[in-house]
Design a protein around this motif. Structure first.
Motif, PDB file in Angstrom:
ATOM      1  N   ALA A 285       0.823  -1.208   0.000  1.00 24.72           N
ATOM      2  CA  ALA A 285       0.000   0.000   0.000  1.00 24.72           C
ATOM      3  C   ALA A 285       0.860   1.262   0.000  1.00 24.72           C
ATOM      4  CB  ALA A 285      -0.944  -0.006   1.203  1.00 24.72           C
ATOM      5  N   GLU A 286       1.968   1.213   0.725  1.00 25.47           N
ATOM      6  CA  GLU A 286       2.859   2.386   0.792  1.00 25.47           C
ATOM      7  C   GLU A 286       3.342   2.798  -0.591  1.00 25.47           C
ATOM      8  OE1 GLU A 286       4.723   1.343   5.214  1.00 25.47           O
ATOM      9  OE2 GLU A 286       5.958   1.154   3.404  1.00 25.47           O
ATOM     10  N   TYR A 287       3.648   1.820  -1.457  1.00 22.60           N
ATOM     11  CA  TYR A 287       4.185   2.143  -2.776  1.00 22.60           C
ATOM     12  C   TYR A 287       3.197   2.956  -3.612  1.00 22.60           C
ATOM     13  CZ  TYR A 287       7.894  -1.254  -1.821  1.00 22.60           C
ATOM     14  OH  TYR A 287       8.957  -1.926  -1.272  1.00 22.60           O
TER      15      TYR A 287
ATOM     16  N   ILE B  59      -6.422   2.202   1.367  1.00 24.07           N
ATOM     17  CA  ILE B  59      -6.792   1.977  -0.030  1.00 24.07           C
ATOM     18  C   ILE B  59      -7.979   1.023  -0.056  1.00 24.07           C
ATOM     19  CG2 ILE B  59      -6.009   1.224  -2.291  1.00 24.07           C
ATOM     20  CD1 ILE B  59      -3.199   1.886  -1.523  1.00 24.07           C
ATOM     21  N   SER B  60      -9.131   1.557  -0.422  1.00 27.37           N
ATOM     22  CA  SER B  60     -10.388   0.818  -0.331  1.00 27.37           C
ATOM     23  C   SER B  60     -10.680   0.074  -1.637  1.00 27.37           C
ATOM     24  CB  SER B  60     -11.535   1.785  -0.008  1.00 27.37           C
ATOM     25  OG  SER B  60     -12.767   1.103   0.023  1.00 27.37           O
ATOM     26  N   VAL B  61      -9.889  -0.952  -1.911  1.00 27.31           N
ATOM     27  CA  VAL B  61     -10.062  -1.725  -3.136  1.00 27.31           C
ATOM     28  C   VAL B  61     -10.332  -3.186  -2.801  1.00 27.31           C
ATOM     29  CG1 VAL B  61      -8.645  -0.193  -4.552  1.00 27.31           C
ATOM     30  CG2 VAL B  61      -7.566  -2.125  -3.373  1.00 27.31           C
TER      31      VAL B  61
ATOM     32  N   SER C 295      -3.769   1.478  -8.032  1.00 22.30           N
ATOM     33  CA  SER C 295      -3.395   2.807  -8.534  1.00 22.30           C
ATOM     34  C   SER C 295      -4.581   3.758  -8.645  1.00 22.30           C
ATOM     35  CB  SER C 295      -2.714   2.677  -9.896  1.00 22.30           C
ATOM     36  OG  SER C 295      -3.605   2.095 -10.845  1.00 22.30           O
ATOM     37  N   ASN C 296      -5.762   3.322  -8.303  1.00 24.70           N
ATOM     38  CA  ASN C 296      -6.963   4.153  -8.397  1.00 24.70           C
ATOM     39  C   ASN C 296      -7.044   5.095  -7.201  1.00 24.70           C
ATOM     40  OD1 ASN C 296      -9.502   5.268  -8.734  1.00 24.70           O
ATOM     41  ND2 ASN C 296     -10.601   3.416  -8.111  1.00 24.70           N
ATOM     42  N   GLU C 297      -6.628   6.340  -7.373  1.00 28.11           N
ATOM     43  CA  GLU C 297      -6.596   7.288  -6.260  1.00 28.11           C
ATOM     44  C   GLU C 297      -7.978   7.644  -5.745  1.00 28.11           C
ATOM     45  OE1 GLU C 297      -4.048  10.601  -5.884  1.00 28.11           O
ATOM     46  OE2 GLU C 297      -2.503   9.789  -7.194  1.00 28.11           O
ATOM     47  N   ASP C 298      -9.017   7.393  -6.539  1.00 29.22           N
ATOM     48  CA  ASP C 298     -10.377   7.646  -6.061  1.00 29.22           C
ATOM     49  C   ASP C 298     -10.765   6.705  -4.932  1.00 29.22           C
ATOM     50  OD1 ASP C 298     -10.734   9.686  -7.896  1.00 29.22           O
ATOM     51  OD2 ASP C 298     -11.633   8.385  -9.410  1.00 29.22           O
ATOM     52  N   SER C 299      -9.982   5.657  -4.718  1.00 28.77           N
ATOM     53  CA  SER C 299     -10.267   4.710  -3.639  1.00 28.77           C
ATOM     54  C   SER C 299      -9.428   4.970  -2.392  1.00 28.77           C
ATOM     55  CB  SER C 299     -10.027   3.276  -4.118  1.00 28.77           C
ATOM     56  OG  SER C 299      -8.641   3.051  -4.344  1.00 28.77           O
ATOM     57  N   TYR C 300      -8.634   6.049  -2.387  1.00 21.50           N
ATOM     58  CA  TYR C 300      -7.770   6.344  -1.250  1.00 21.50           C
ATOM     59  C   TYR C 300      -8.558   7.148  -0.208  1.00 21.50           C
ATOM     60  CZ  TYR C 300      -3.864   5.173  -4.401  1.00 21.50           C
ATOM     61  OH  TYR C 300      -3.019   4.541  -5.276  1.00 21.50           O
TER      62      TYR C 300
ATOM     63  N   ARG D 186     -17.193   1.305   1.010  1.00 23.88           N
ATOM     64  CA  ARG D 186     -17.606   0.770  -0.276  1.00 23.88           C
ATOM     65  C   ARG D 186     -16.348   0.527  -1.105  1.00 23.88           C
ATOM     66  NH1 ARG D 186     -22.537   0.787  -1.929  1.00 23.88           N
ATOM     67  NH2 ARG D 186     -23.136   2.554  -0.599  1.00 23.88           N
ATOM     68  N   ALA D 187     -16.215  -0.667  -1.638  1.00 22.43           N
ATOM     69  CA  ALA D 187     -14.999  -1.025  -2.372  1.00 22.43           C
ATOM     70  C   ALA D 187     -14.815  -0.144  -3.597  1.00 22.43           C
ATOM     71  CB  ALA D 187     -15.054  -2.491  -2.789  1.00 22.43           C
ATOM     72  N   ASN D 188     -13.549   0.198  -3.868  1.00 20.53           N
ATOM     73  CA  ASN D 188     -13.151   0.968  -5.045  1.00 20.53           C
ATOM     74  C   ASN D 188     -13.726   2.382  -5.043  1.00 20.53           C
ATOM     75  OD1 ASN D 188     -11.784  -1.394  -6.140  1.00 20.53           O
ATOM     76  ND2 ASN D 188     -13.840  -2.173  -6.582  1.00 20.53           N
ATOM     77  N   SER D 189     -13.952   2.910  -3.850  1.00 18.47           N
ATOM     78  CA  SER D 189     -14.367   4.301  -3.691  1.00 18.47           C
ATOM     79  C   SER D 189     -13.810   4.785  -2.359  1.00 18.47           C
ATOM     80  CB  SER D 189     -15.896   4.426  -3.694  1.00 18.47           C
ATOM     81  OG  SER D 189     -16.432   4.062  -2.435  1.00 18.47           O
ATOM     82  N   ASN D 190     -13.969   6.068  -2.070  1.00 16.59           N
ATOM     83  CA  ASN D 190     -13.514   6.587  -0.775  1.00 16.59           C
ATOM     84  C   ASN D 190     -14.690   6.832   0.167  1.00 16.59           C
ATOM     85  OD1 ASN D 190     -14.658   8.853  -1.880  1.00 16.59           O
ATOM     86  ND2 ASN D 190     -12.757  10.025  -2.015  1.00 16.59           N
TER      87      ASN D 190
END
Length: 209
Positions: free
Chosen positions: A10-12, A99-101, A108-113, A133-137
């Protein structure tokens, strides 16, 4: 609940996002994973005798699949909250990135951070746990121990540094980070936890003046 990548992975993804924000107002930003015998040794000290530095600590948090399609869970451990409480006393701001994926392919989807300001943490006796919610923030549910952590936008990180971070000379910086790293060892890590570097360690962002 099942994990499928580590905090180090996740750090990377999170580090470039933080640097991108800080670089808007700062020209020298250095992310480090601190070891007293490396970044904190006498050679490092001799190379950084002048100037001052502000310190931001970031703890990466990983999601777990919780059995419901489209949902993931996360937590900020009580030792991390305790760290943030002490860090503020030293003039160090603490954030967490989650990171909510639901797949490693979406890292790499920053919308999920999801970003948390931990700097107002109190001494917690339990972990702060939440569901997203997965793949969102979007955070759907938080337990009672999340009351001391604040959800922030990525752009708020710079304001947090301005409000909390104290300029330190390099030797002070080394001593502060060394002391703070001792805080995150779990009570049950014992000898082998200390010997093997157990406990949670943040990524430190050094902002040089």
């Amino acid at each position: 609940m099942a994990s499928f990548f580590s905090e180090r992975t996740a750090e990377y993804s999170l580090i470039p996002a933080v640097i991108g924000v800080l670089a808007k107002n700062n020209s020298r930003i250095v992310p480090i994973y601190f070891w007293r015998t490396r970044e904190g040794n006498n050679i490092s000290l001799a190379q950084n005798l002048s100037g001052r530095v502000k310190v931001l600590a970031m703890f990466a948090r990983r999601p777990k699949l919780c059995g419901k399609n489209g949902y993931v869970s996360g937590k900020v451990n009580k030792n991390i909250l305790r760290y943030a409480l002490h860090a503020r006393k030293y003039g160090v701001a603490t954030i967490s990135g989650f990171i909510s994926v639901d797949s490693i392919m979406n890292l790499s989807n920053e919308d999920s951070y999801v970003w948390f300001d931990l700097s107002n943490s109190k001494h917690s006796i339990n972990d702060a746990e939440f569901f997203c919610r997965a793949n969102s923030n979007e955070i759907l549910e938080m337990n009672e121990f999340c009351s001391d952590i604040n959800i922030i936008n990525k752009d708020d990180i710079s304001c947090l540094i301005d409000a909390i971070c104290k300029p330190l000379i390099w030797q002070e910086c080394i001593e502060v980070i060394s002391e703070l790293n001792k805080i995150t060892y779990s009570d049950n890590n014992g000898y082998f936890g200390r010997f093997l570097g157990g406990g949670y360690r943040p990524v430190y962002f050094l902002i040089f003046e």
